[in-house]
Motif scaffolding. Structure first.
Motif, short mmCIF file in Angstrom:
data_model
loop_
_atom_site.label_atom_id
_atom_site.label_comp_id
_atom_site.label_asym_id
_atom_site.label_seq_id
_atom_site.Cartn_x
_atom_site.Cartn_y
_atom_site.Cartn_z
N PHE A 107 -23.06 -13.67 2.54
CA PHE A 107 -23.83 -14.83 2.09
C PHE A 107 -24.78 -14.42 0.96
CE2 PHE A 107 -27.53 -17.68 2.35
CZ PHE A 107 -26.88 -18.90 2.15
N ARG A 108 -25.46 -13.31 1.17
CA ARG A 108 -26.39 -12.85 0.12
C ARG A 108 -25.65 -12.55 -1.18
NH1 ARG A 108 -31.60 -12.11 1.52
NH2 ARG A 108 -32.11 -11.86 3.72
N ILE A 139 -16.57 -16.93 1.63
CA ILE A 139 -17.05 -16.05 2.70
C ILE A 139 -16.00 -15.95 3.81
CG2 ILE A 139 -18.73 -15.86 4.58
CD1 ILE A 139 -20.81 -17.07 2.60
N VAL A 140 -15.46 -17.09 4.20
CA VAL A 140 -14.46 -17.10 5.28
C VAL A 140 -13.24 -16.27 4.89
CG1 VAL A 140 -12.85 -18.57 6.56
CG2 VAL A 140 -15.23 -19.28 6.28
N ARG A 141 -12.79 -16.44 3.66
CA ARG A 141 -11.58 -15.72 3.25
C ARG A 141 -11.82 -14.22 3.13
NH1 ARG A 141 -10.52 -20.37 0.23
NH2 ARG A 141 -8.82 -21.54 1.21
N ARG A 196 -6.61 -16.05 7.88
CA ARG A 196 -6.77 -15.11 8.99
C ARG A 196 -8.21 -15.17 9.49
NH1 ARG A 196 -2.22 -11.59 8.54
NH2 ARG A 196 -3.04 -10.42 10.30
N TRP A 197 -8.38 -15.07 10.79
CA TRP A 197 -9.72 -15.00 11.37
C TRP A 197 -9.57 -14.17 12.63
CZ3 TRP A 197 -13.96 -15.77 8.87
CH2 TRP A 197 -15.20 -15.97 9.52
N VAL A 198 -10.67 -13.81 13.26
CA VAL A 198 -10.60 -12.90 14.40
C VAL A 198 -9.81 -13.52 15.56
CG1 VAL A 198 -12.85 -13.66 15.27
CG2 VAL A 198 -11.98 -11.41 15.91
N SER A 209 -12.02 -22.84 14.48
CA SER A 209 -11.81 -24.22 14.89
C SER A 209 -12.78 -25.22 14.28
CB SER A 209 -11.87 -24.32 16.42
OG SER A 209 -12.96 -23.60 16.92
N GLY A 210 -13.87 -24.76 13.70
CA GLY A 210 -14.78 -25.73 13.12
C GLY A 210 -15.84 -25.11 12.24
N ILE A 211 -16.35 -25.92 11.29
CA ILE A 211 -17.41 -25.45 10.40
C ILE A 211 -18.52 -26.50 10.36
CG2 ILE A 211 -18.04 -24.84 8.02
CD1 ILE A 211 -15.15 -23.92 7.60
#
Lengths: 288, 794
Positions: free
Chosen positions: B29-30, B129-131, B152-154, B158-160
């Motif tokens: 984020f920073r 950030i997500v990617r 891909r995610w851990v 399901s939501g933001i």
């Protein structure tokens, strides 16, 4: 319990299948899981699979470890977005109340070296007991799963123990007329534990292993990958028996596992090869 | 100024990954904000099993407008060049300005970048950030996974929730669209929760049974578990790792205490604790006397309707099954004697080039016996503090002297037998069921099984503790049998891997050799054990290398003996005799020479490795690494206790005024000698047997030879001082009185300073010149006798 699960999953679009008629260590070995996890086609199925794990035998003396037990397996491809909720709903239909019992999803990544497969997921805990293995398959037989399938494997005996509130698997009521799980299986566990650990003729087992390997190769050469895969299942189980007999050294272990993996991979590869033209035609741009 | 809230909701995130994920989220984020020029102040990051949340307070509404200038071609440049410059900067030709650059008119473009709404910046940042999120392991899922390029995610995302001030930050990633809605506790709350802003986020979730702040959940687990234990009249066995893990597995943690059947307490407490912790993530408790109690504390994720009675009962059953299994292993393992378990080690490969664990055990047993027989590990009480007799549970005897009635020889023999016995059994527990299930119990279980079958306590203790010390803070064994086995085990591991060129490189140390060397160093230090490392490691190395070379049939003692002469080993004949019998026993015969050669080639690397480890370890104690180098450079020193004593003396000396000045004098002398091409005896040959330690090159005045000229006063003074100091320093070194050796050197300080002040070395008279050079060479050699001052910094 099985009927309730059948009803539930059937209502959610699953085919209800029968157990595979071979000795295997887990429902994942069923062709309805392994082979159907490959390729782009949707596939939703549910079935019971008896499992044999020779090294888990405890001569009938452990309250929940058995060398022979039953899994209820659900495979959903592609994995639906509400798969966790579906699973929790299925627990409710067999009588597990999540406001009374502590249901938890605890990290447990799944890997089957003998199937050349891995996935991420959890073991689902009910009051600290693992009652289900929940996996998103990422690879099978060395191939990327495209799309990813969700696999749910319920431990039927353990769930039954919760529902009936018994401490020992052998005390489970098998019907309403006093027949217990122990009446049906205890002697079986005792004798099979003894056979697995002490009696099984190891030379014959080694021979069976070699024959399964040879036959698998024969099948692959003759373009019948499903038959080849059955021989991989056979080799895998014989290997487990040899392990239980304690005749495979640590050094040899890796080599035996490598052989089984090669059989399973070879079968998957051939299966893919045979299906690929159809898949590529139906799903534009799909490749292995 | 507005606050920003981001919540990334997913299926259950593994507990062990949450801490790293929080740090990664803040960092990403920073980075995103910095790249867009958004000033960021305080950031709060929280995690639960089902969400990662970030709150950034006081972000500006817009980034500041910036005006940038770009320098273009000079006036009169070809049109094409100027047009190209305009295109590049998105300006028209009319907007260009001419400015003077060092007397030359040059075109400039002024580009006004207007400020951007931070909301827009955020909308772009979130998908990025997500990617880019660096999960240790990630997965694909769902229909989109038909392609391997899908998000891909851990676990499935399901939501933001993304709210800036009170406004939605609209964005989309992998088909997931941001919104105001999130979910509460999986079972305590159904349906969506609408979040208004960063301010009501935590409280709205709390109302729906989610404590989003992980630190708060950790406190609940920590304090709740302690209270549950206290309420039952017990004391919680604290375990911060379990606190964090349980907080990472729950959104609404409720610690609950349960009891297990007392009969299980017959199983060793370590086993019960490990089973409870590793398999079930339970805390355990002790009674007021510090004994493990038949209680456990689990952490539920719900406030159950029945107060948790059913949950505790369920967990009790699971633990009972686990403990039943542990008891099964405990009983089955004891049906076989350790020596019979040990036979199975022949089936376990230690390393493909190093044979089986049984081979290793044989080498360790021989080395352990040797350490005692050589008087390196002594039966008498060892000095130092640490893990000694009775330091841990169930250790009863091991009081030294071992057998007061025995003669010293008998005592040594007794100790040698115990050490060999313990060494032969020390790895036997690796093939037991219990260690198969819980590898971290290796050693400990062997100790229990040894005691249970009635083996001597010294042997049981040695089996239990021979892996120690494992880390920095670990106890260092001091019981003689344990020390012999522990040292032999680690020295053998080091020698064996160095024999096959498996040395640690950079960050790679797959066989934990650094740890092994450090462990040896600490034991030598604590117990002040005088161990010639190169001899001890050669014993194992010879066996390993002979084996890798296949070994020859038949015995050829003469060849072995001839080869032994090539082994340059310090410390007298006793060792050499032993090597011969080793070599003969191994039936090395004609290959022995090659073997010995190879050993001689490889073991110096091991000694260097020890020197490096020693430097790292001593650094913390404030010992200068260049001083360790200075002593190591003399060669032949592999007794770390003696080496350290010398280094300590050197360090105290070198920091005195005398020391500093002597070093300066030494450097001056060395420079002159170097210029004149007078080379010192090579490092490593100073202590050569023929030369004898302390050999100083002859110089007139020491040998009594008269000079062809009358020496100057300062010259004579140095000659006299050297003649007096050199033998004194040598004798002191011999007697290991390093302070005295330094004191002897200190007497040279004034004469050397004066010599340089008053005497011209480079005299036209050839005799004077050569005599003075000889004198300096002798000075240098006398100093080198104590340490190689050329290695000292400053």
């Amino acid at each position: 319990m099985i009927l309730a699960l059948h009803d539930f999953w059937s209502a959610h679009g699953c085919l209800i299948l029968q157990p595979y008629d071979m000795r295997m260590g887990a429902g994942t070995f069923h062709t309805a899981t392994t082979l159907r996890a490959l390729g782009p086609e949707p596939w939703n199925a549910a079935f019971v699979q008896p499992c044999r794990r020779p090294t888990d035998g405890r001569y009938g003396e452990n309250p929940n470890r058995l060398q022979h037990y039953y899994q209820y397996q659900v495979i959903l491809k592609p994995s639906p977005p509400d798969i966790q909720q579906l699973y929790l709903d299925s627990l409710k239909v067999i009588g597990i109340d999540p406001m009374k019992h502590d249901i938890r999803f605890v990290e447990d990544d799944w890997e089957s070296p003998t199937l050349g497969a891995w996935g991420l997921g959890w073991e689902v805990w009910c009051d600290g007991m693992e009652v289900t293995q929940f996996t998103y398959f990422q690879q099978m037989g060395g191939f990327d799963c495209k799309p990813v399938a969700g696999e749910l494997t319920y431990g039927l005996e353990r769930l039954a123990m919760y529902i009936q509130g018994v401490d020992n698997v052998y005390d489970l009521a098998f019907n309403q007329h006093g027949v217990t799980y122990g009446d049906v299986f205890l002697e079986n566990e005792r004798q099979m534990s003894k056979w697995n650990f002490e009696v099984a003729e190891t030379e014959a087992l080694f021979d069976l292993f070699r024959k399964a390997v040879a036959e698998c190769k024969n099948c692959l050469a003759n373009d019948v990958p499903i038959a080849a895969y059955e021989q991989a299942i056979e080799a895998s189980h014989i290997f487990n028996l040899l392990q239980a007999r304690g005749v495979i050294s640590v050094q040899e272990r890796a080599s035996y596992m490598g052989q089984v993996r090669d059989l399973a991979r070879g079968s998957c590869e051939k299966y893919m090869e045979k299906e690929l033209p159809r898949w590529s035609a139906e799903y534009e741009g799909w490749t292995a | 100024m507005s606050d920003f809230l981001l919540e990334l909701r997913s299926e259950e995130i593994p507990a062990r990954m949450q801490k790293g994920a929080r740090a990664d989220l803040e960092k990403l984020f920073r980075e995103q904000m910095a790249a867009a020029g958004v000033a960021v102040g305080e950031i709060t990051v929280w995690s639960t099993p089902r969400r990662l949340a970030l709150i950034a307070r006081g972000l500006p509404e817009a980034t500041e407008a910036v005006s940038e200038e770009a320098k273009g071609p000079p006036e009169g440049a070809p049109d094409a060049a100027i047009d190209g410059f305009c295109r590049k900067n998105g300006v028209t030709r009319e907007q260009l300005e001419l400015r003077d650059v060092k007397g030359r008119n040059t075109w400039f473009a002024v580009i006004e970048k207007p400020g951007r709404a931070v909301k827009d910046v955020l909308a772009e940042a979130i998908p990025a950030i997500v990617r880019a999120f660096p999960w240790p392991k990630s997965q694909r899922w769902g229909a989109a996974s038909l392609s391997t390029e899908s998000l891909r995610w851990v676990r499935p995302l399901s939501g933001i929730v993304a709210i800036f001030g009170e406004e939605l930050v609209e964005c989309e990633v992998g088909g997931i669209v941001s919104g105001y809605a999130t979910m509460g506790h999986r079972f305590h709350h159904s349906g969506d929760i609408t979040i208004g802003s960063a301010d009501d986020y935590a409280e709205k979730l709390r109302a729906c049974h989610v404590i989003v702040d992980h630190a708060e959940r950790e406190a609940i687990v920590r304090e709740g578990a302690a209270k549950a234990a206290a309420d039952a009249g017990l004391v919680l066995v604290e375990d911060e790792g379990l606190v964090v893990e349980n907080a990472g597995l729950t959104e609404w943690p409720v610690p609950l205490l349960g009891r297990f059947d007392e009969d299980f307490l017959s199983v060793p407490p370590e086993v019960i604790q490990l089973t409870a912790r590793v398999n079930q993530k339970y805390f355990v408790c002790e009674d007021s006397s510090g004994k493990l109690a038949n209680a456990f504390i689990c952490t539920a994720n719900i406030a159950a309707e029945d107060g948790g009675a059913a949950i505790v009962d369920g967990n009790r059953k699971v633990l009972a099954a686990r403990l039943s299994d542990a008891r099964f292993f405990w009983e089955v393992d004891q049906k076989t004697r350790l020596e019979d378990h040990a036979k199975k080690l022949e089936r376990i490969t230690f390393h493909e080039k190093l044979g089986t664990v049984a081979d290793k055990v044989d080498r360790v047993a021989k080395l352990a016996r040797w350490l005692v027989e050589e008087g390196i590990v002594k039966p008498s009480p060892l000095q130092g503090r640490g893990l000694g007799e009775g330091a841990s549970v169930a250790s009863t005897s091991t009081e030294v002297p071992l057998s007061p009635t025995l003669s010293p020889e008998g005592e040594r023999e007794n100790l040698a037998n115990l050490a060999e016995q313990a060494a032969r059994l020390c790895k036997a527990d690796l093939v037991t069921e219990m260690v198969g299930e819980f590898p971290e119990l290796q050693g400990l279980m062997g100790g229990y099984y040894a005691r249970a079958e009635g083996l001597p306590d010294e042997v049981a203790d040695a089996i239990r503790d021979h892996y120690k010390p494992v880390g920095q803070g670990d106890d260092v064994p001091t019981a003689p049998v344990t020390v012999a086995v522990s040292l032999a085990d680690k020295l053998d591991t080091l020698a064996a891997f160095f024999s096959i060129n498996e040395r640690p490189t950079g960050s790679k140390d797959p066989f934990a050799l650094r740890r092994a060397a450090l462990s040896v160093i600490r034991q030598l230090e604590v117990s002040q054990i005088r161990l010639p490392i190169s001899v001890a490691t050669r014993l194992s190395a010879i066996r390993v290398i002979a084996r890798t070379r296949g070994g020859a049939e038949g015995k050829n003692a003469a060849t072995a003996e001839a080869a032994m002469k090539n082994l340059r080993l310090a410390n007298g004949e006793g060792f050499v005799e032993r090597y011969r019998s080793e070599l003969v026993e191994s039936a090395l015969d004609n290959i022995v020479e090659e073997v010995v050669q190879e050993v001689d080639e490889k073991m110096p690397h091991l000694l260097e490795f020890f020197a490096d480890r020693l430097k790292v370890q001593q650094k913390e104690a404030g010992v200068r690494h260049d001083l360790i180098d200075a002593v190591f450079a003399l060669g032949g020193e592999d007794d770390l206790v003696r080496l350290l004593a010398r280094v300590h003396a050197l360090q105290s000396f070198i920091t005195t005024e005398d020391g500093t000045n002597l070093l300066a004098g030494y450097k001056r002398a060395a420079n002159i000698l170097k210029k004149e091409g007078v080379v010192p005896a090579k490092a490593g040959t100073v202590g050569e047997p023929d030369a004898g330690p302390g050999a100083i090159p002859a110089f007139a005045g020491m040998t009594g030879e008269s000079l062809s000229y009358t020496p100057e006063i300062a010259e004579k003074a140095l000659m006299d001082a050297l003649a007096a100091a050199a033998p004194k320093a040598s004798a002191a070194i011999e007697a290991e009185d390093f302070e005295a050796a330094m004191a002897a050197l200190a007497t040279l300080r004034t004469p050397i300073d004066r010599f340089f002040d008053e005497v011209t070395v480079n005299d036209p008279d050839g005799d004077k010149r050569s005599n003075r050079l000889n004198l300096l060479a002798a000075f240098r050699a006398a100093v080198h006798n104590v340490a190689d001052f050329s290695r000292i910094e400053g």
